[in-house]
Design a protein around this motif. Structure first.
Motif, PDB file in Angstrom:
ATOM      1  N   GLY A 156       0.802  -1.235   0.000  1.00 22.92           N
ATOM      2  CA  GLY A 156       0.000   0.000   0.000  1.00 22.92           C
ATOM      3  C   GLY A 156       0.827   1.273   0.000  1.00 22.92           C
ATOM      4  O   GLY A 156       0.281   2.370  -0.010  1.00 22.92           O
ATOM      5  N   ARG A 157       2.169   1.144  -0.009  1.00 30.10           N
ATOM      6  CA  ARG A 157       3.014   2.345  -0.032  1.00 30.10           C
ATOM      7  C   ARG A 157       3.068   2.911  -1.456  1.00 30.10           C
ATOM      8  O   ARG A 157       3.090   2.149  -2.434  1.00 30.10           O
ATOM      9  N   VAL A 158       3.113   4.258  -1.556  1.00 27.13           N
ATOM     10  CA  VAL A 158       3.167   4.873  -2.892  1.00 27.13           C
ATOM     11  C   VAL A 158       4.604   5.258  -3.198  1.00 27.13           C
ATOM     12  O   VAL A 158       5.263   5.954  -2.414  1.00 27.13           O
ATOM     13  N   GLY A 159       5.086   4.786  -4.337  1.00 25.05           N
ATOM     14  CA  GLY A 159       6.426   5.157  -4.799  1.00 25.05           C
ATOM     15  C   GLY A 159       6.330   6.174  -5.911  1.00 25.05           C
ATOM     16  O   GLY A 159       5.368   6.160  -6.696  1.00 25.05           O
ATOM     17  N   LEU A 160       7.292   7.072  -5.980  1.00 27.80           N
ATOM     18  CA  LEU A 160       7.373   8.035  -7.078  1.00 27.80           C
ATOM     19  C   LEU A 160       8.820   8.020  -7.540  1.00 27.80           C
ATOM     20  O   LEU A 160       9.702   8.545  -6.857  1.00 27.80           O
ATOM     21  N   ILE A 161       9.042   7.330  -8.657  1.00 28.48           N
ATOM     22  CA  ILE A 161      10.420   7.106  -9.109  1.00 28.48           C
ATOM     23  C   ILE A 161      10.593   7.611 -10.540  1.00 28.48           C
ATOM     24  O   ILE A 161       9.612   7.878 -11.244  1.00 28.48           O
ATOM     25  N   ASP A 162      11.839   7.742 -10.950  1.00 23.21           N
ATOM     26  CA  ASP A 162      12.171   8.152 -12.319  1.00 23.21           C
ATOM     27  C   ASP A 162      11.395   7.281 -13.311  1.00 23.21           C
ATOM     28  O   ASP A 162      11.384   6.049 -13.149  1.00 23.21           O
ATOM     29  N   GLU A 163      10.802   7.927 -14.321  1.00 19.98           N
ATOM     30  CA  GLU A 163      10.003   7.119 -15.266  1.00 19.98           C
ATOM     31  C   GLU A 163      10.872   6.119 -16.033  1.00 19.98           C
ATOM     32  O   GLU A 163      10.395   5.055 -16.428  1.00 19.98           O
ATOM     33  N   PHE A 164      12.140   6.449 -16.218  1.00 20.28           N
ATOM     34  CA  PHE A 164      12.939   5.653 -17.151  1.00 20.28           C
ATOM     35  C   PHE A 164      13.904   4.726 -16.422  1.00 20.28           C
ATOM     36  O   PHE A 164      14.690   5.153 -15.581  1.00 20.28           O
ATOM     37  N   CYS A 165      13.814   3.468 -16.750  1.00 21.25           N
ATOM     38  CA  CYS A 165      14.674   2.452 -16.147  1.00 21.25           C
ATOM     39  C   CYS A 165      16.144   2.841 -16.387  1.00 21.25           C
ATOM     40  O   CYS A 165      16.520   3.169 -17.516  1.00 21.25           O
ATOM     41  N   PRO A 166      16.985   2.810 -15.355  1.00 24.50           N
ATOM     42  CA  PRO A 166      18.368   3.255 -15.535  1.00 24.50           C
ATOM     43  C   PRO A 166      19.191   2.352 -16.465  1.00 24.50           C
ATOM     44  O   PRO A 166      20.272   2.737 -16.895  1.00 24.50           O
ATOM     45  N   GLY A 225      13.406   3.210  -4.675  1.00 27.03           N
ATOM     46  CA  GLY A 225      14.301   3.266  -5.836  1.00 27.03           C
ATOM     47  C   GLY A 225      15.397   2.219  -5.805  1.00 27.03           C
ATOM     48  O   GLY A 225      16.297   2.225  -6.649  1.00 27.03           O
ATOM     49  N   VAL A 226      15.327   1.295  -4.843  1.00 21.70           N
ATOM     50  CA  VAL A 226      16.349   0.245  -4.742  1.00 21.70           C
ATOM     51  C   VAL A 226      16.038  -0.862  -5.754  1.00 21.70           C
ATOM     52  O   VAL A 226      14.885  -1.279  -5.882  1.00 21.70           O
ATOM     53  N   CYS A 227      17.077  -1.286  -6.464  1.00 21.50           N
ATOM     54  CA  CYS A 227      16.887  -2.389  -7.417  1.00 21.50           C
ATOM     55  C   CYS A 227      16.828  -3.699  -6.626  1.00 21.50           C
ATOM     56  O   CYS A 227      17.812  -4.077  -5.972  1.00 21.50           O
ATOM     57  N   VAL A 228      15.698  -4.376  -6.668  1.00 25.86           N
ATOM     58  CA  VAL A 228      15.522  -5.576  -5.835  1.00 25.86           C
ATOM     59  C   VAL A 228      15.586  -6.867  -6.651  1.00 25.86           C
ATOM     60  O   VAL A 228      15.591  -7.958  -6.092  1.00 25.86           O
ATOM     61  N   ASP A 229      15.677  -6.735  -7.953  1.00 21.83           N
ATOM     62  CA  ASP A 229      15.834  -7.936  -8.782  1.00 21.83           C
ATOM     63  C   ASP A 229      16.415  -7.530 -10.136  1.00 21.83           C
ATOM     64  O   ASP A 229      16.063  -6.483 -10.698  1.00 21.83           O
ATOM     65  N   MET A 230      17.353  -8.366 -10.623  1.00 23.93           N
ATOM     66  CA  MET A 230      18.009  -8.088 -11.902  1.00 23.93           C
ATOM     67  C   MET A 230      18.317  -9.419 -12.570  1.00 23.93           C
ATOM     68  O   MET A 230      19.435  -9.921 -12.523  1.00 23.93           O
ATOM     69  N   PRO A 231      17.298 -10.050 -13.160  1.00 22.54           N
ATOM     70  CA  PRO A 231      17.470 -11.438 -13.610  1.00 22.54           C
ATOM     71  C   PRO A 231      18.448 -11.615 -14.772  1.00 22.54           C
ATOM     72  O   PRO A 231      18.947 -12.723 -14.964  1.00 22.54           O
ATOM     73  N   ASN A 232      18.772 -10.569 -15.521  1.00 22.82           N
ATOM     74  CA  ASN A 232      19.606 -10.785 -16.709  1.00 22.82           C
ATOM     75  C   ASN A 232      21.108 -10.613 -16.433  1.00 22.82           C
ATOM     76  O   ASN A 232      21.907 -10.646 -17.349  1.00 22.82           O
ATOM     77  N   GLU A 233      21.498 -10.349 -15.182  1.00 16.14           N
ATOM     78  CA  GLU A 233      22.929 -10.220 -14.867  1.00 16.14           C
ATOM     79  C   GLU A 233      23.336 -11.371 -13.933  1.00 16.14           C
ATOM     80  O   GLU A 233      22.596 -11.694 -12.991  1.00 16.14           O
ATOM     81  N   PRO A 234      24.514 -11.965 -14.160  1.00 10.95           N
ATOM     82  CA  PRO A 234      24.974 -13.050 -13.270  1.00 10.95           C
ATOM     83  C   PRO A 234      25.088 -12.534 -11.839  1.00 10.95           C
ATOM     84  O   PRO A 234      25.696 -11.486 -11.615  1.00 10.95           O
ATOM     85  N   PRO A 235      24.513 -13.226 -10.876  1.00 11.89           N
ATOM     86  CA  PRO A 235      24.491 -12.733  -9.504  1.00 11.89           C
ATOM     87  C   PRO A 235      25.878 -12.522  -8.908  1.00 11.89           C
ATOM     88  O   PRO A 235      26.073 -11.650  -8.078  1.00 11.89           O
ATOM     89  N   GLU A 236      26.871 -13.274  -9.383  1.00  6.85           N
ATOM     90  CA  GLU A 236      28.201 -13.170  -8.779  1.00  6.85           C
ATOM     91  C   GLU A 236      28.844 -11.798  -9.024  1.00  6.85           C
ATOM     92  O   GLU A 236      29.788 -11.413  -8.327  1.00  6.85           O
ATOM     93  N   TYR A 237      28.368 -11.024 -10.000  1.00  7.44           N
ATOM     94  CA  TYR A 237      28.931  -9.697 -10.259  1.00  7.44           C
ATOM     95  C   TYR A 237      28.411  -8.651  -9.259  1.00  7.44           C
ATOM     96  O   TYR A 237      28.955  -7.562  -9.149  1.00  7.44           O
ATOM     97  N   GLY A 238      27.313  -8.958  -8.577  1.00  9.34           N
ATOM     98  CA  GLY A 238      26.762  -8.026  -7.583  1.00  9.34           C
ATOM     99  C   GLY A 238      26.253  -6.731  -8.190  1.00  9.34           C
ATOM    100  O   GLY A 238      26.158  -5.702  -7.511  1.00  9.34           O
ATOM    101  N   PHE A 239      25.966  -6.765  -9.468  1.00 11.29           N
ATOM    102  CA  PHE A 239      25.503  -5.573 -10.184  1.00 11.29           C
ATOM    103  C   PHE A 239      24.259  -4.994  -9.505  1.00 11.29           C
ATOM    104  O   PHE A 239      24.159  -3.787  -9.241  1.00 11.29           O
ATOM    105  N   GLN A 240      23.346  -5.896  -9.174  1.00  6.89           N
ATOM    106  CA  GLN A 240      22.052  -5.475  -8.615  1.00  6.89           C
ATOM    107  C   GLN A 240      22.221  -4.616  -7.360  1.00  6.89           C
ATOM    108  O   GLN A 240      21.512  -3.636  -7.163  1.00  6.89           O
ATOM    109  N   ASN A 241      23.211  -4.960  -6.535  1.00  3.40           N
ATOM    110  CA  ASN A 241      23.391  -4.242  -5.267  1.00  3.40           C
ATOM    111  C   ASN A 241      23.871  -2.805  -5.462  1.00  3.40           C
ATOM    112  O   ASN A 241      23.833  -2.016  -4.537  1.00  3.40           O
ATOM    113  N   ARG A 242      24.390  -2.520  -6.637  1.00  4.17           N
ATOM    114  CA  ARG A 242      24.945  -1.186  -6.870  1.00  4.17           C
ATOM    115  C   ARG A 242      23.986  -0.282  -7.648  1.00  4.17           C
ATOM    116  O   ARG A 242      24.279   0.879  -7.872  1.00  4.17           O
ATOM    117  N   VAL A 243      22.872  -0.821  -8.068  1.00  2.87           N
ATOM    118  CA  VAL A 243      21.963  -0.049  -8.933  1.00  2.87           C
ATOM    119  C   VAL A 243      20.812   0.546  -8.137  1.00  2.87           C
ATOM    120  O   VAL A 243      20.223  -0.115  -7.286  1.00  2.87           O
TER     121      VAL A 243
END
Lengths: 80, 428
Positions: free
Chosen positions: B61-71, B100-118
């Motif tokens: 039920g929380r309202v988010g207001l984030i950048d329209e464009f995926c980074p 605005g935290v990236c909580v899932d990034m299925p197209n990047e190998p998890p071992e790179y930790g990309f998701q945690n930095r986005v």
């Protein structure tokens, strides 16, 4: 107006003075553009003084604005 | 008259501009709560302060207001799936939560930790008074929500509408505080002409506005600086020993209240920059004591006063410049000054006709423009002070917004702020 400018200090006072100078500048501008050709020199002076005085009021310097108008008034009175 | 530099300063609202930074120090109305009614409902586009954003209500039920464009590749999140506490970009599956935290990034190998930095840009929101408010400024100090009376009344006591206007916000505010236009723009032909028959009719009216508005057509303006902004007092001659006063508030950065008469509903606006050429006009009607009456509801649905019918997706008024605001020249010839139906459309037609950002160096102002001059000067003072590091006080003192407009008869010897003090206090 000169007397009012000399004692204006507050935000509200300066707003009234600015609106009065806006009105003088507007009226003299209209007369210069569309009015009779006679005595244009005096009108140009009044129009210019109103502009300078306006900007001084905006800048928080109403006494200097009063001096400008006072000089213009004396000059115009001498012409008449 | 404004210099070109002052006009630019007041009307440019993007990030890093004086007006843009100033507005970003306040909580601003962003959208109606009803635009994102349920958890995981479809996201909606919100353009605000020159920024394209996406609003969504997450599973909790929380309202988010984030950048329209995926980074990632800058695809619009409008096409995204609102699912399990986040909005997922359907292009490559990146998913963002309301912070605005990236909580899932299925197209990047998890071992790179990309998701945690986005991350993506996200602004804090609050729901208050039927609206979602947003704070777009620096992390600290966070402002207080304004304790506006209309935001505190029960829902049945209030009606809010939102419309899109094709002008800079300042032009719209200036229309809202310019009390002298109502004797022309919103007048009937017989009122404007002041025929004997009309004046005899209004003399019998119980509405002070109807009665006294037309008896003195050259009102005197008084302005007073306050903690919340300005009170603009307009004085008209009434009876031999009284003046009819109408008090309008301008509340920083861009709220206004229309003078009201005790016993009736109250109306106000908030004007929020969409970008430099357009703005959102929020119109609020409320009754502090009881639910809005049938008469109020009819006035809203018939668009006879301040609300306008709009397209439910774009919020563009049904009467707009593409159809000349539905002007009826026969009605204009015989009945109303504009031939345009409703105050909102009348205001919008004239304000939009001035161009998106009017060139204020070309104006010819008079003494009836005192309120407009005062509002510009106050905003310029505030914006310049912020540029020097002085935060706007009103943004951090929500209680100063607890005021109300009013109109009343006062004995000619009584100062307006003394005579109206009690009436101008909010009660709810």
């Amino acid at each position: 107006m000169i007397a009012h400018l000399e004692i204006s200090t507050d935000f509200e006072h300066l707003i009234y003075r600015e609106s009065e100078l806006d009105a003088i500048w507007s009226i003299s501008g209209f007369v210069l553009k569309y009015g009779p050709a006679a005595d244009r020199k005096s009108l140009v002076r009044l129009h210019e003084c109103a502009h300078v005085a306006h900007d001084l009021v905006v800048d928080g310097r109403p006494r200097e604005a009063a001096e400008i108008l006072d000089r213009a008034y004396n000059h115009l009175s001498a012409q008449v | 008259m404004l210099s070109r530099e002052e006009n630019e300063l007041l009307t440019r609202t993007g990030q890093g501009t004086a007006a843009g930074e100033y507005f970003r120090r306040f909580w601003l109305p962003a959208l109606l709560s009803s635009e994102v009614p349920d958890p995981d409902c479809p996201p909606v586009r919100v353009r605000l302060m020159g920024e394209d954003l996406i609003a969504f209500r997450d599973t909790r039920g929380r309202v988010g207001l984030i950048d329209e464009f995926c980074p990632h590749r800058l695809a619009s999140l409008f096409w995204g799936r609102n699912e399990e506490c986040g909005l997922r970009c359907v292009y490559h599956g990146w998913k963002f939560d309301v912070d605005g935290v990236c909580v899932d990034m299925p197209n990047e190998p998890p071992e790179y930790g990309f998701q945690n930095r986005v991350r993506t840009a996200a602004y804090p929101t609050r729901e208050y008074g039927g609206m979602v408010w947003v704070y777009m400024g620096p992390p600290a100090p966070t402002p207080e929500l304004p304790k506006l009376e209309w935001a505190r009344v029960p829902e049945a006591h209030r009606y809010i509408s939102k419309r899109f206007q094709e002008t800079n916000y300042l032009q719209a505010i200036e229309g809202g505080i310019d009390s002298s236009h109502s004797n022309s723009l919103h007048a009937s032909v017989e009122a404007f002409r002041g025929t004997g028959e009309f004046l005899a009719k209004v003399q019998a009216s119980t509405s002070m506005r109807t009665k006294y508005h037309w008896m003195d057509r050259s009102p005197r303006f008084t302005v007073k600086k306050t903690d919340y902004g300005l009170v603009i007092a307009v004085r008209r001659n009434a009876e031999a020993d009284t003046y009819y006063w109408r008090m309008t508030q301008f509340l920083l950065p861009s709220h206004t209240m229309i003078p009201y008469q005790k016993g009736h509903s109250i109306h106000g606006h908030c004007w929020v920059p969409r970008d430099d050429q357009t703005c959102w006009v929020w119109t609020i009607s409320w009754n502090p004591e009881e639910p809005l009456s049938q008469e109020d509801r009819e006035s809203i649905s018939n668009e006879t006063f301040v609300h306008a019918k709009v397209d439910p997706v774009t919020f563009r008024p049904v009467r707009n410049k593409e159809n000349n605001y539905g002007i009826d020249r026969e009605v204009q010839r015989t009945t109303t000054m504009t031939g345009i139906h409703g105050f909102a459309a009348q205001d919008q037609a004239l304000q939009e006709s001035m161009g998106a950002v009017v060139d204020r160096t070309r104006e010819r102002l008079g003494t009836s423009d005192t309120a407009i001059i005062a509002t510009r000067r106050l905003l310029l003072q505030e914006m310049r002070a912020l540029a020097q590091g002085q935060e706007p006080e009103a943004a951090h003192r929500g209680e100063v917004y607890w005021v109300r407009s009013c109109s009343l008869l006062l004995n000619r010897e009584v100062e307006f702020d003394e005579g109206a003090r009690e009436l101008m206090k909010g009660e709810v």
